[in-house]
Design a protein around this motif. Structure first.
Motif, mmCIF file in Angstrom:
data_model
loop_
_atom_site.group_PDB
_atom_site.id
_atom_site.type_symbol
_atom_site.label_atom_id
_atom_site.label_comp_id
_atom_site.label_asym_id
_atom_site.label_seq_id
_atom_site.Cartn_x
_atom_site.Cartn_y
_atom_site.Cartn_z
ATOM 1 N N ILE A 35 0.826 -1.213 0.000
ATOM 2 C CA ILE A 35 0.000 0.000 0.000
ATOM 3 C C ILE A 35 0.859 1.261 0.000
ATOM 4 N N LEU A 36 1.987 1.210 0.676
ATOM 5 C CA LEU A 36 2.853 2.387 0.791
ATOM 6 C C LEU A 36 3.403 2.837 -0.553
ATOM 7 N N LEU A 37 3.512 1.930 -1.524
ATOM 8 C CA LEU A 37 4.012 2.306 -2.848
ATOM 9 C C LEU A 37 3.190 3.417 -3.479
ATOM 10 N N PHE A 38 1.913 3.447 -3.185
ATOM 11 C CA PHE A 38 0.988 4.354 -3.865
ATOM 12 C C PHE A 38 0.454 5.459 -2.963
ATOM 13 N N ASN A 39 1.004 5.573 -1.770
ATOM 14 C CA ASN A 39 0.488 6.527 -0.793
ATOM 15 C C ASN A 39 1.207 7.863 -0.908
ATOM 16 N N PHE A 40 0.430 8.904 -1.180
ATOM 17 C CA PHE A 40 0.990 10.244 -1.268
ATOM 18 C C PHE A 40 0.188 11.237 -0.435
ATOM 19 N N GLU A 41 -0.604 10.716 0.510
ATOM 20 C CA GLU A 41 -1.503 11.578 1.284
ATOM 21 C C GLU A 41 -0.780 12.540 2.225
ATOM 22 N N TYR A 42 0.506 12.359 2.440
ATOM 23 C CA TYR A 42 1.284 13.218 3.327
ATOM 24 C C TYR A 42 2.049 14.304 2.554
ATOM 25 N N ILE A 43 1.834 14.387 1.238
ATOM 26 C CA ILE A 43 2.550 15.367 0.418
ATOM 27 C C ILE A 43 1.606 16.517 0.059
ATOM 28 N N LEU A 45 -0.170 19.646 -1.668
ATOM 29 C CA LEU A 45 -0.541 19.960 -3.044
ATOM 30 C C LEU A 45 -1.017 18.740 -3.834
ATOM 31 N N ILE A 46 -0.304 17.632 -3.806
ATOM 32 C CA ILE A 46 -0.751 16.482 -4.606
ATOM 33 C C ILE A 46 -1.648 15.534 -3.826
ATOM 34 N N PHE A 55 -3.560 8.393 -9.413
ATOM 35 C CA PHE A 55 -2.436 9.242 -9.020
ATOM 36 C C PHE A 55 -1.469 8.500 -8.103
ATOM 37 N N GLY A 56 -1.930 7.457 -7.443
ATOM 38 C CA GLY A 56 -1.021 6.600 -6.684
ATOM 39 C C GLY A 56 -0.029 5.915 -7.609
ATOM 40 N N TYR A 57 -0.527 5.384 -8.713
ATOM 41 C CA TYR A 57 0.356 4.749 -9.693
ATOM 42 C C TYR A 57 1.282 5.780 -10.340
ATOM 43 N N ILE A 58 0.736 6.919 -10.703
ATOM 44 C CA ILE A 58 1.563 7.980 -11.289
ATOM 45 C C ILE A 58 2.655 8.394 -10.312
ATOM 46 N N PHE A 59 2.299 8.586 -9.044
ATOM 47 C CA PHE A 59 3.268 8.938 -8.012
ATOM 48 C C PHE A 59 4.373 7.889 -7.936
ATOM 49 N N HIS A 60 3.996 6.623 -7.903
ATOM 50 C CA HIS A 60 4.984 5.541 -7.808
ATOM 51 C C HIS A 60 5.943 5.575 -8.998
ATOM 52 N N PHE A 61 5.405 5.612 -10.200
ATOM 53 C CA PHE A 61 6.267 5.532 -11.378
ATOM 54 C C PHE A 61 7.102 6.791 -11.590
ATOM 55 N N VAL A 62 6.553 7.960 -11.306
ATOM 56 C CA VAL A 62 7.344 9.189 -11.419
ATOM 57 C C VAL A 62 8.502 9.157 -10.418
#
Length: 139
Positions: A35-43, A45-46, A55-62
């Motif tokens: 689950i952590l691979l796709f977690n961006f809730e602590y960032i 703006l995004i 956007f979890g997948y986009i976050f991971h791959f970027v």
């Protein structure tokens, strides 16, 4: 530009390997490190981007692509870009440390989940190997 495109492909390839490894761990053990691979809730703006899954997948791959490109050029400055071990070490140590960002999130895994940290860190070691071996072969 040719190296940049190859490095982008390597980031996508190795990022997919990391997803598969942690998904297998999730299926076999129930551990939530995946689950952590796709977690961006602590960032800032995004964190509000929707749909979250996309956007979890986009976050991971970027993240994978940027880290591969940056580390390649850092290692190139020291003529180490063709060695596999530096990639393994950086991604293992860096991934192990970044795991604790989970403490900033309400989503699993918990920051004190030792097995999640082990799976996460080993997954990043394999990611590092995939990056280093791919760079050695294709660049």
């Amino acid at each position: 530009m040719k190296d940049f495109l190859k490095l982008t492909g390597i980031g996508l390839f190795a990022g997919t390997i990391l997803i598969i490894i942690l998904k297998i761990v999730r299926v076999l053990t129930g551990n939530t490190a995946y689950i952590l691979l796709f977690n961006f809730e602590y960032i800032p703006l995004i964190k509000d981007l929707k749909p979250i899954w996309l956007f979890g997948y986009i976050f991971h791959f970027v993240t994978c692509i940027i880290s591969v490109i940056a580390l390649f050029y850092i290692l190139k400055a020291k003529s180490l870009q063709s060695k596999i071990l530096p990639y393994i070490l950086v991604y293992t140590i860096g991934g192990g440390a970044l795991f604790f960002l989970t403490a900033l999130s309400n989503k699993p895994p918990e920051a004190n989940d030792f097995m999640a940290w082990i799976y996460w860190t080993l997954g990043h070691s394999i990611f590092g190997y995939a990056v280093g071996a791919s760079i050695r072969k294709w660049i």
